[in-house]
Design an enzyme around this catalytic site. Structure first.
Site, PDB file in Angstrom:
ATOM      1  N   HIS A   1      37.496  39.379  54.816  1.00  0.00           N
ATOM      2  CA  HIS A   1      36.825  40.083  55.852  1.00  0.00           C
ATOM      3  C   HIS A   1      35.975  38.924  56.649  1.00  0.00           C
ATOM      4  O   HIS A   1      34.905  38.520  56.202  1.00  0.00           O
ATOM      5  CB  HIS A   1      35.681  41.010  55.090  1.00  0.00           C
ATOM      6  CG  HIS A   1      35.133  41.993  55.989  1.00  0.00           C
ATOM      7  ND1 HIS A   1      35.032  43.059  55.844  1.00  0.00           N
ATOM      8  CD2 HIS A   1      34.368  41.615  57.200  1.00  0.00           C
ATOM      9  CE1 HIS A   1      34.234  43.535  57.005  1.00  0.00           C
ATOM     10  NE2 HIS A   1      33.610  42.735  57.502  1.00  0.00           N
TER      11      HIS A   1
ATOM     12  N   HIS B   1      34.556  37.926  60.800  1.00  0.00           N
ATOM     13  CA  HIS B   1      34.454  37.901  62.129  1.00  0.00           C
ATOM     14  C   HIS B   1      34.244  36.375  62.804  1.00  0.00           C
ATOM     15  O   HIS B   1      33.338  35.933  62.376  1.00  0.00           O
ATOM     16  CB  HIS B   1      32.972  38.651  62.511  1.00  0.00           C
ATOM     17  CG  HIS B   1      32.867  40.024  61.799  1.00  0.00           C
ATOM     18  ND1 HIS B   1      33.167  41.172  62.505  1.00  0.00           N
ATOM     19  CD2 HIS B   1      32.474  40.366  60.616  1.00  0.00           C
ATOM     20  CE1 HIS B   1      32.965  42.211  61.729  1.00  0.00           C
ATOM     21  NE2 HIS B   1      32.362  41.820  60.615  1.00  0.00           N
TER      22      HIS B   1
ATOM     23  N   ARG C   1      34.810  36.599  66.377  1.00  0.00           N
ATOM     24  CA  ARG C   1      34.566  36.672  67.823  1.00  0.00           C
ATOM     25  C   ARG C   1      35.569  36.215  68.950  1.00  0.00           C
ATOM     26  O   ARG C   1      36.744  35.528  68.089  1.00  0.00           O
ATOM     27  CB  ARG C   1      33.027  36.246  68.328  1.00  0.00           C
ATOM     28  CG  ARG C   1      31.941  36.418  67.213  1.00  0.00           C
ATOM     29  CD  ARG C   1      31.750  37.910  67.086  1.00  0.00           C
ATOM     30  NE  ARG C   1      30.600  37.888  66.144  1.00  0.00           N
ATOM     31  CZ  ARG C   1      29.993  38.978  65.421  1.00  0.00           C
ATOM     32  NH1 ARG C   1      31.138  40.241  65.391  1.00  0.00           N
ATOM     33  NH2 ARG C   1      29.079  39.047  64.972  1.00  0.00           N
TER      34      ARG C   1
ATOM     35  N   LYS D   1      40.824  49.157  60.489  1.00  0.00           N
ATOM     36  CA  LYS D   1      39.507  49.295  60.006  1.00  0.00           C
ATOM     37  C   LYS D   1      38.823  50.342  60.729  1.00  0.00           C
ATOM     38  O   LYS D   1      38.840  50.627  61.906  1.00  0.00           O
ATOM     39  CB  LYS D   1      38.802  47.818  60.718  1.00  0.00           C
ATOM     40  CG  LYS D   1      37.198  47.807  60.597  1.00  0.00           C
ATOM     41  CD  LYS D   1      37.260  47.488  59.058  1.00  0.00           C
ATOM     42  CE  LYS D   1      35.416  47.377  58.526  1.00  0.00           C
ATOM     43  NZ  LYS D   1      34.518  46.349  58.916  1.00  0.00           N
TER      44      LYS D   1
ATOM     45  N   HIS E   1      34.178  50.432  56.757  1.00  0.00           N
ATOM     46  CA  HIS E   1      32.638  50.127  56.763  1.00  0.00           C
ATOM     47  C   HIS E   1      32.063  51.281  56.386  1.00  0.00           C
ATOM     48  O   HIS E   1      31.787  52.501  56.950  1.00  0.00           O
ATOM     49  CB  HIS E   1      32.071  49.816  58.290  1.00  0.00           C
ATOM     50  CG  HIS E   1      30.723  49.681  58.296  1.00  0.00           C
ATOM     51  ND1 HIS E   1      30.348  48.179  58.256  1.00  0.00           N
ATOM     52  CD2 HIS E   1      29.800  50.283  58.070  1.00  0.00           C
ATOM     53  CE1 HIS E   1      28.962  48.285  58.456  1.00  0.00           C
ATOM     54  NE2 HIS E   1      28.585  49.400  58.082  1.00  0.00           N
TER      55      HIS E   1
ATOM     56  N   HIS F   1      32.498  45.022  51.805  1.00  0.00           N
ATOM     57  CA  HIS F   1      30.869  44.614  51.642  1.00  0.00           C
ATOM     58  C   HIS F   1      30.310  45.486  51.012  1.00  0.00           C
ATOM     59  O   HIS F   1      29.090  46.009  51.519  1.00  0.00           O
ATOM     60  CB  HIS F   1      30.415  44.097  52.989  1.00  0.00           C
ATOM     61  CG  HIS F   1      30.571  44.935  54.214  1.00  0.00           C
ATOM     62  ND1 HIS F   1      30.408  46.357  54.290  1.00  0.00           N
ATOM     63  CD2 HIS F   1      30.879  44.715  55.315  1.00  0.00           C
ATOM     64  CE1 HIS F   1      30.534  46.813  55.403  1.00  0.00           C
ATOM     65  NE2 HIS F   1      31.134  45.816  56.020  1.00  0.00           N
TER      66      HIS F   1
ATOM     67  N   LEU G   1      24.598  44.346  58.008  1.00  0.00           N
ATOM     68  CA  LEU G   1      24.851  45.736  57.658  1.00  0.00           C
ATOM     69  C   LEU G   1      26.043  45.831  56.797  1.00  0.00           C
ATOM     70  O   LEU G   1      26.988  45.184  57.354  1.00  0.00           O
ATOM     71  CB  LEU G   1      24.942  46.650  58.976  1.00  0.00           C
ATOM     72  CG  LEU G   1      23.581  46.787  59.689  1.00  0.00           C
ATOM     73  CD1 LEU G   1      23.836  47.674  60.834  1.00  0.00           C
ATOM     74  CD2 LEU G   1      22.629  47.685  58.730  1.00  0.00           C
TER      75      LEU G   1
ATOM     76  N   ASP H   1      32.361  38.501  55.352  1.00  0.00           N
ATOM     77  CA  ASP H   1      31.676  39.306  56.627  1.00  0.00           C
ATOM     78  C   ASP H   1      30.904  38.440  57.418  1.00  0.00           C
ATOM     79  O   ASP H   1      29.834  38.648  57.855  1.00  0.00           O
ATOM     80  CB  ASP H   1      30.756  40.359  55.999  1.00  0.00           C
ATOM     81  CG  ASP H   1      30.510  41.368  57.022  1.00  0.00           C
ATOM     82  OD1 ASP H   1      31.194  41.404  58.194  1.00  0.00           O
ATOM     83  OD2 ASP H   1      29.385  42.180  56.874  1.00  0.00           O
TER      84      ASP H   1
ATOM     85  N   HIS I   1      26.235  35.542  65.325  1.00  0.00           N
ATOM     86  CA  HIS I   1      25.634  36.011  66.585  1.00  0.00           C
ATOM     87  C   HIS I   1      24.548  34.760  67.053  1.00  0.00           C
ATOM     88  O   HIS I   1      23.986  34.002  66.094  1.00  0.00           O
ATOM     89  CB  HIS I   1      24.409  37.069  66.229  1.00  0.00           C
ATOM     90  CG  HIS I   1      25.281  38.424  65.842  1.00  0.00           C
ATOM     91  ND1 HIS I   1      25.777  39.242  66.949  1.00  0.00           N
ATOM     92  CD2 HIS I   1      25.394  38.869  64.697  1.00  0.00           C
ATOM     93  CE1 HIS I   1      26.432  40.332  66.212  1.00  0.00           C
ATOM     94  NE2 HIS I   1      25.992  40.185  64.751  1.00  0.00           N
TER      95      HIS I   1
ATOM     96  N   ALA J   1      22.642  42.733  63.751  1.00  0.00           N
ATOM     97  CA  ALA J   1      23.186  42.510  61.944  1.00  0.00           C
ATOM     98  C   ALA J   1      24.135  41.648  62.239  1.00  0.00           C
ATOM     99  O   ALA J   1      25.232  41.613  62.985  1.00  0.00           O
ATOM    100  CB  ALA J   1      23.642  44.061  61.963  1.00  0.00           C
TER     101      ALA J   1
HETATM  102  O1  DOR Z   1      26.031  42.864  59.751  1.00  0.00           O
HETATM  103  C1  DOR Z   1      26.979  43.134  59.990  1.00  0.00           C
HETATM  104  N1  DOR Z   1      27.581  42.523  61.362  1.00  0.00           N
HETATM  105  N2  DOR Z   1      27.805  44.186  59.702  1.00  0.00           N
HETATM  106  C2  DOR Z   1      29.024  44.606  60.263  1.00  0.00           C
HETATM  107  O2  DOR Z   1      29.209  45.469  59.964  1.00  0.00           O
HETATM  108  C3  DOR Z   1      29.221  44.023  61.585  1.00  0.00           C
HETATM  109  C4  DOR Z   1      28.877  42.705  61.751  1.00  0.00           C
HETATM  110  C5  DOR Z   1      29.147  42.236  63.137  1.00  0.00           C
HETATM  111  O3  DOR Z   1      30.008  42.123  63.735  1.00  0.00           O
HETATM  112  O4  DOR Z   1      28.276  41.415  63.736  1.00  0.00           O
HETATM  113 ZN    ZN Z   2      32.266  43.077  58.976  1.00  0.00          ZN
END
Ligand code: DOR
Ligand code: ZN
Length: 343
Positions: free
Chosen positions: A13, A15, A17, A99, A136, A174, A219, A247, A251, A263
């Site tokens: 899992h 991310h 970007r 997803k 999710h 998660h 989250l 996860d 950011h 989040a």
């Molecule tokens: O904290 C999180 N950030 N939870 C998520 O489900 C998405 C993720 C994000 O893409 O930033």
């Molecule tokens: Zn995620």
């Protein structure tokens, strides 16, 4: 020095970007993991096979030349997804899963599903084509306390989905609560879960006690200690239903250190080291390899990786930021000590 060698792991899992941030974060993952299940919540979301192929190419371009890394692509399920698109995705050998984000539940989830019952025909198609559904598992209901949203999702939606689609493979992504762990344990073999490093290592005091710490905000939100202990027990149990999914969700620092911070914890810089710390604290380092390298691959019906990675017990200090200027990212445990280090 104490060392630990395990089969090359997968991050189930992740991310990463796109654009500049991708170039900063992808090498962190590629140096540790052979493969990763890539989340599709870009702006706009990755909803079609064509978009996934373009995104996959962009990710591959960001892999440093001396590293060997395979992105495993997913598609974002929306109420506009068609049964035909699911069929095409299943036939592609590129798309590993769809997803499901409840609309409004988290970052870039506005294209998510508002009425989950209304997409049951799509879940039937996923079941028919044997493509896993990644969930999710939180309700987006404003009236529901943020600490109860996972349990509410399980009671309101997931329990029903599991009964209605007995052959659909579902990953409850998660998991953060005792209730979610018990749900997955008690469900059939088609139901599994990922667990993040932050939910294994921290309880909500890390986020809220002694000042608000935005880099611990993700989250589903980090819960109280009793839940953390349930997650540690599940991850270190050797039960193949629980496997590694960071996860990691980068950011830029300015969007986290903000009156309305977004989040996501960035953990890819030290993912395996963070998990090693959690497993070491639980005196269960012998269980790390199954969790990190075998159970996820088995669930996705992928071959296990060849090759190994080695960790050594050798304290180091996590940098305060990664990346340049405006786009810099503050990692989990910034300026703090980690006790395991990837060799
Ligand atoms: O904290 C999180 N950030 N939870 C998520 O489900 C998405 C993720 C994000 O893409 O930033
Ligand atoms: Zn995620």
């Amino acid at each position: 020095m104490k060392t630990l060698t395990i089969n090359r792991p997968d991050d189930c899992h992740l991310h990463v970007r796109n654009g500049e941030i991708l170039k900063t974060v992808l090498p962190h993952t590629a140096r540790q993991f052979a493969r990763a299940i890539i989340m599709p919540n870009l702006k706009p979301p990755v909803t079609t096979l064509a978009q996934a192929l373009t995104y996959r190419e962009e990710i591959l371009q960001a892999v440093p030349g001396d590293m060997d890394f395979t992105p495993l692509m997913t598609l974002y399920l929306t109420s506009a997804t068609t049964v035909d698109e699911i069929k095409t995705a299943a036939a592609s050998n590129i798309i590993q899963a769809f997803k499901l984000y409840p609309a409004g539940a988290t970052t870039n989830s506005d294209s998510g599903v508002a009425d989950i019952k209304a997409i049951y025909p799509l879940l039937a198609a996923l079941e028919h084509h044997d493509l896993p559904l990644l969930v999710h598992g939180e309700v987006a209901d404003e009236a529901c306390d943020i600490f109860d949203r996972e349990k509410m999702f399980i009671d309101t939606y997931l329990a029903d989905m599991v009964v209605n689609f007995p052959s659909l493979r579902i990953v409850v992504e998660h998991v953060t609560t005792t209730e979610a762990v018990q749900f997955v344990q008690n469900a059939g073999a088609t139901i599994a879960a990922t667990i993040t490093p932050q939910h294994l290592l921290f309880n909500r005091n890390a986020l809220l006690a002694g000042g608000i710490k935005p880099h611990y905000y993700c989250l589903p939100i980090i819960k109280r200690e009793s839940h953390r202990l349930s997650l540690v027990a599940a991850a270190t149990s050797g039960n193949p239903k629980f496997f590694l999914g960071t996860d990691s969700a980068p950011h830029q620092t300015s969007l986290k250190e903000n009156a309305c911070g977004c989040a996501g914890c960035y953990s890819a810089h030290a993912a395996l080291e963070l998990y090693a710390e959690a497993f070491d604290q639980a005196e269960a380092l012998d269980k790390l390899e199954g969790f990190a390298s075998f159970y996820g691959a088995d669930f996705y019906r992928l071959p296990r990786n060849s090759g190994t990675v080695t960790l050594e017990k050798n304290a180091w200090t996590v940098p305060s930021i990664y990346g340049e200027a405006d786009l810099s990212i503050t990692p989990l445990k910034a300026n703090d000590t980690l006790f395991w280090k990837l060799v």
